[in-house]
Design an enzyme around this catalytic site. Sequence first.
Site, PDB file in Angstrom:
ATOM      1  CG  HIS A   1      -1.772   1.183   1.397  1.00 15.49           C
ATOM      2  ND1 HIS A   1      -3.130   1.161   1.173  1.00 15.49           N
ATOM      3  CD2 HIS A   1      -1.496   2.469   1.762  1.00 15.49           C
ATOM      4  CE1 HIS A   1      -3.638   2.358   1.391  1.00 15.49           C
ATOM      5  NE2 HIS A   1      -2.656   3.172   1.753  1.00 15.49           N
ATOM      6  CD  GLU A   2       1.657   3.389   3.700  1.00 11.33           C
ATOM      7  OE1 GLU A   2       1.880   4.546   3.302  1.00 11.33           O
ATOM      8  OE2 GLU A   2       0.571   3.054   4.211  1.00 11.33           O
TER       9      GLU A   2
END
Length: 767
Positions: free
Chosen positions: A209-210
């Site tokens: 996600h990051e």
Amino acid sequence: MAGFYRSKYKPAVEPINSVPTEGDSHLMFSTQFESCDARRAFPCFDEPNLKATFDLSIEIPENLVALSNMPEKATKQTKNGLKIVSFDRTPVMSTYLLAWAFGDLEYVEDFTRRKYNGESIPVRIYTTRGLKEQARFGLKNAWQVVDYFSEIFGIDYPLPKMDMLAVHEFSHGAMENWGLVTYRTTAILFDEQHSAAKYKNRVAYVVAHELAHQWFGNLVTMDWWSELWLNEGFATWVGWIAVDHLYPEFEVWSQFVTEAVQTAQQLDSLRASHPIEVPVKDAMEIEQIFDSISYLKGSSVIRMLSNHLGVEVFLRGVSDYLKAHAYGNATTKDLWIALSKASGKDVETFMDPWIRAIGFPVLAVAEEPSQIGVRQSRFLSTGDVKAGEDDVLWWIPLGLKSTQKVASAATEALASKESTIRDVDEEFYKLNADQTGFYRTNYPPARLAKLGAQSDRLSTEDRIGLVADAAALAISGDGTTAGLLNFISELSHEKNYAVWSQMVASLGNIRSIFAENKDIENGLKEFTLKLVSAVTERIGWEIKTNEDYLTGQLRALIISAAGGAGHGATINEAKSRFRRYTSGDREAIHPNLRLPVFRINVAEGGKEAYQAVKDEYLNTTSIDGKEICLQALGRVQTSELVNDFLNFQFSDAVKVQDVHSGSIALAANSKARDALWEYIKDHWDVVHKKLSGNSVVLDRYLKNSLQRFASHEKEEDISKFFQDKDTKGFDRGLVQVSDTVRGNANYKKRDEERVLEWLRAHDYVKA
């Protein structure tokens, strides 16, 4: 935990002398600027569309390590054992993405396998000294994801390095600072010998996600916070794409339907929800939209759209969007333009209501010979849609699954209020195949029952969706609890973890709402016991060599559910293993089974077991250990222990970032939630003082602590208590609590007698 701040920690090894201390804790230092906290650290125009380059230098003790977005440029020794570390100039970027950190740090390192300007990029994970080996799993994921995203986005990762840092106190899960991503420890560290396997899934997803943000959010940034979903919705969806790519055995899309879709629909079924794209004016409003709508509804509608366009076409449009707006800002309209060009479809027209309107639809199905009628209307969990609240016309992909192909355009999407689909196989059909559409489906009772008997024809996602829809429709009054219980009864032979997870969650919510009626409480407990008995015996306690991830997760879930339902053999085994564990045999409880075993013992073992788990919290060295203990301690059964646990939560022993974990468990516990609310009222000054330094933390705590009630009197009491308080920063959350409690209370009043009647008719309650 905002701006430039310090984190306390207990060092894993002897620290160097220059590490600052406070009491018996040591300190590290880092930043958290999203959304509007860069201004706390330095003067700036702190808005996402006012981008700039940054040159950073920082003076620190000479034997500490400093990090920032870019590689170190130079180090200059100064006086009194200090040094100035300077970093290369950043690309043009938003203020909220600037970051720096320093402390007694070490790292593990690997390199991308792809070449970027002829060279591999170094990828590092930094920890405080003594913890770096627990970063190996996160590192293995990180370099692969950088390469994977560079490939599918058609744009190389643009910075010369990718650093990540485990931070000991962190308000969120992680933060995507460009080139220096920061994480809470449980979201980036994993100990292969001592961590529960579910944290492996978490680390893999949060890292993905990051890293998705390095393109979607950092390279191209939303123009203003009202379009936050452009960052978070996309990063959530493509994060799961990456995990599915790396770990197909995790079956992440069934997990996505169970967790992401249902969580988003639960919030979006409230009047107090908000559109995905929502006007915000100030920092307090901005913080409150970092929620399930921006992240999970956003990612769910992206999944729906990408499924309709085809993932390859969708990603081609995304690549065009990123290339067109690189190092700049963009809007939702810009994304629609790129996707329309790539697909040849007018994406904006059919997606606009999903982004700009509040809520989502329920599709009511009416059956006639060889055809079905479908009608869309807004879904509210309170079941009382008023005039003017059902004006939105959603584009709904129908996803008809059947044994025969239905030659009709109506099977593709519903773009009107209602329609008829002809030549439907009456033997078997299901709408919203694989649950890719963001809506609920209300089947006639006989059809729902038939689908329960035909579960072998349904995908995992289909079965999850049917359970979740039936549960939500029972609460709203569009369906019945009897229909849900009948349907779940047909799934007692189920073997899939995600389906069981949804069944256990849905039953747990019903048991929670009707907990004050002891006949219903005991009857539902008996129903649950009968439901889980066969799978409990089948899956057992022993972990097999090379056991797959989902089997391990199912075992932990079923042991917890069986123990909570009074399964005698499970309770006895949990007690036996707990006695051995607390007597020094640390092999007695597998890391995956700590939470269910601790929960059962806290619920069944009184003060002695409670104190033992509390001691475990204080002494554990496992990265996930404290979080697991807090979740288990919430199963206490007396008001005395509830108050002791709450005093413990608000002591210095529990970090601000973790306080909500214990109270989520207390709120789910019908024996504890009243005492929890009384504590919040009686100790509001203590609660507010500890949590209000970050409005996200306080908002999260109150929503999770108060939304499980099911009485109008309690809703009125909550509203009255906060009437004269300054609620800026958590006012939206309190309205959502009121909506949820009112809906629960309406459901309880409407269905109480009917649920009792069903339980009696099936011999779960004696007449």
